[in-house]
Design an enzyme around this catalytic site. Structure first.
Site, PDB file in Angstrom:
ATOM      1  N   LYS A   1       1.124  -1.161  -0.017  1.00  0.00           N
ATOM      2  CA  LYS A   1      -0.061  -0.250   0.015  1.00  0.00           C
ATOM      3  C   LYS A   1       0.730   1.160   0.038  1.00  0.00           C
ATOM      4  O   LYS A   1       1.182   1.891   0.878  1.00  0.00           O
ATOM      5  CB  LYS A   1      -0.925  -0.216   1.300  1.00  0.00           C
ATOM      6  CG  LYS A   1      -1.962   0.999   1.183  1.00  0.00           C
ATOM      7  CD  LYS A   1      -3.041   0.726   2.338  1.00  0.00           C
ATOM      8  CE  LYS A   1      -3.992   1.886   2.344  1.00  0.00           C
ATOM      9  NZ  LYS A   1      -4.895   2.043   1.368  1.00  0.00           N
TER      10      LYS A   1
HETATM   11  C1  LIG Z   1      -6.672   0.336  -4.043  1.00  0.00           C
HETATM   12  C2  LIG Z   1      -7.011  -0.198  -2.960  1.00  0.00           C
HETATM   13  N1  LIG Z   1      -7.690  -1.440  -3.140  1.00  0.00           N
HETATM   14  C3  LIG Z   1      -8.537  -1.921  -1.914  1.00  0.00           C
HETATM   15  C4  LIG Z   1      -8.575  -1.384  -0.581  1.00  0.00           C
HETATM   16  C5  LIG Z   1      -9.246  -1.856   0.363  1.00  0.00           C
HETATM   17  O1  LIG Z   1      -8.444  -2.162   1.353  1.00  0.00           O
HETATM   18  P1  LIG Z   1      -8.854  -2.543   2.920  1.00  0.00           P
HETATM   19  O2  LIG Z   1     -10.094  -3.279   2.824  1.00  0.00           O
HETATM   20  O3  LIG Z   1      -7.798  -3.105   3.555  1.00  0.00           O
HETATM   21  O4  LIG Z   1      -9.104  -1.059   3.109  1.00  0.00           O
HETATM   22  C6  LIG Z   1      -7.929  -0.068  -0.438  1.00  0.00           C
HETATM   23  C7  LIG Z   1      -8.246   0.790   0.432  1.00  0.00           C
HETATM   24  O5  LIG Z   1      -7.244   0.854   1.207  1.00  0.00           O
HETATM   25  C8  LIG Z   1      -7.487   0.434  -1.693  1.00  0.00           C
HETATM   26  O6  LIG Z   1      -6.836   1.686  -1.546  1.00  0.00           O
END
Ligand SMILES: Cc1ncc(COP(=O)(O)O)c(C=O)c1O
Length: 323
Positions: free
Chosen positions: A158
């Site tokens: 991330k």
């Molecule tokens: C690109 C992307 N995909 C998926 C998610 C969902 O991830 P999470 O459930 O850990 O928030 C996020 C959120 O942060 C994101 O930015």
């Protein structure tokens, strides 16, 4: 309190929001050299509780490792700092944004000599796509932008840099009058939204793209898969063709910000009945039951923040029993 107020944790110190500054010459400003998390603390009838903070901290450290960043704090210390920052701000519910970034040293592209700094920001953040979206669903499009190809920008991390792509997806969707965009991977398979994972339902089976389809390994995605299986619903992680969007019985997004948000149309084609479908509703209900502490937290996903609240008490009790 809202965005712009309270205390921010920076490299171990709590500073006023207005004073939480970095230099314009910081590496992260120029090259996007940061990894971060987005988690939530919910106000439940049993007290304020972070949802799966362990999993978020694990992903933060995975993201840092992929980018050869060694945070100055250990994972447990940063985890503890999140809880302390919530307490210092006396939040009952908040969005939690820990960020690990390359700070100030030189502006060569090579990040390795640049210090790895960290901060934790908190603010109140309600329903990301609006309260109405949670029940009635959103209208979305397939983006003309693809998610990053494998071996370019790692999507298991991330990383701030990945959000340049997310911003392109989001801006295009908004300017075309949609709430969100769904990106394909570079092979044309379904990937994910700009900031949320994607789920489809067809013939009572739930489908979601696998991690190899350029998706972030979402904590909510994992929670949805777990809760659906708890409900006896079959979940399949597999490569999915774009056109499955148009013939799905139901579709929904999952993410910390959007929680579980139904999709009612894609590219102006109605999905299923054009409203939240029964399987989406069942999974959404199960999710909200957990985060609102209405059912037993059998997966141990809630961590209570303040003294005297259930999980804290349980953890303290277990420690005392070991001592
Ligand atoms: C690109 C992307 N995909 C998926 C998610 C969902 O991830 P999470 O459930 O850990 O928030 C996020 C959120 O942060 C994101 O930015």
């Amino acid at each position: 309190m809202s965005f712009g107020t309270g205390k921010i944790w920076m490299n171990g110190a709590l500073v006023d929001w207005a004073d939480a500054k970095i230099h314009i010459g910081s590496h992260v400003v120029h090259y996007g050299t940061a990894v971060f998390e987005g988690a939530r603390c919910y106000e439940t009838p049993r007290g304020s509780a972070c949802f799966r903070l362990d999993a978020h901290m694990a992903r933060l450290f995975d993201s840092a490792k992929i980018y050869r960043m060694q945070p100055q704090q250990s994972k447990p210390d940063l985890h503890k700092a999140v809880l302390e920052t919530i307490r210092a701000n006396q939040y009952k519910a908040c969005y939690i944004r820990p960020i690990v970034y390359r700070g100030y040293h030189t502006l060569g592209v090579n990040p390795l000599p640049v210090p790895v700094d960290a901060a934790i920001l908190l603010w109140e953040w309600g329903a990301y796509l609006g309260q109405d979206a949670l029940t009635n669903g959103v209208d979305v499009c397939v983006s003309s932008w693809a998610r990053a190809a494998g071996n370019t920008f790692p999507t298991l991390a991330k990383s701030s840099a990945n959000y340049a792509n997310s911003a392109l997806i989001k801006m295009e969707a908004i300017s075309e009058g949609y709430s969100e965009g769904i990106a394909l991977d570079t092979a044309g398979n379904l990937s994910e939204g700009s900031g949320q994972n994607l789920f489809l339902v067809r013939n009572h089976t739930v489908y979601t793209p696998p991690l190899s389809a350029s998706v972030l390994p979402g904590i909510t995605r994992d929670s949805v898969i777990t809760l659906a299986r708890d409900l006896g619903i079959t979940v399949r992680e597999e490569m999915l063709p774009r056109e499955l969007l148009y013939i799905a019985d139901e579709a929904f997004f999952a993410g910390t910000a959007v929680e579980i948000t139904p999709i009612r149309s894609v590219d102006k084609i109605q999905v299923g009945s054009g409203r939240r479908g029964p399987i989406t509703e069942a999974i959404q209900q199960a999710f909200f039951d957990v985060i609102n502490s209405r059912i037993e937290d059998k997966h141990g996903w809630l961590e209570y923040v303040y003294a005297g609240e259930p999980r804290q008490a349980a953890v303290a009790g277990a420690r005392a029993a070991r001592a």
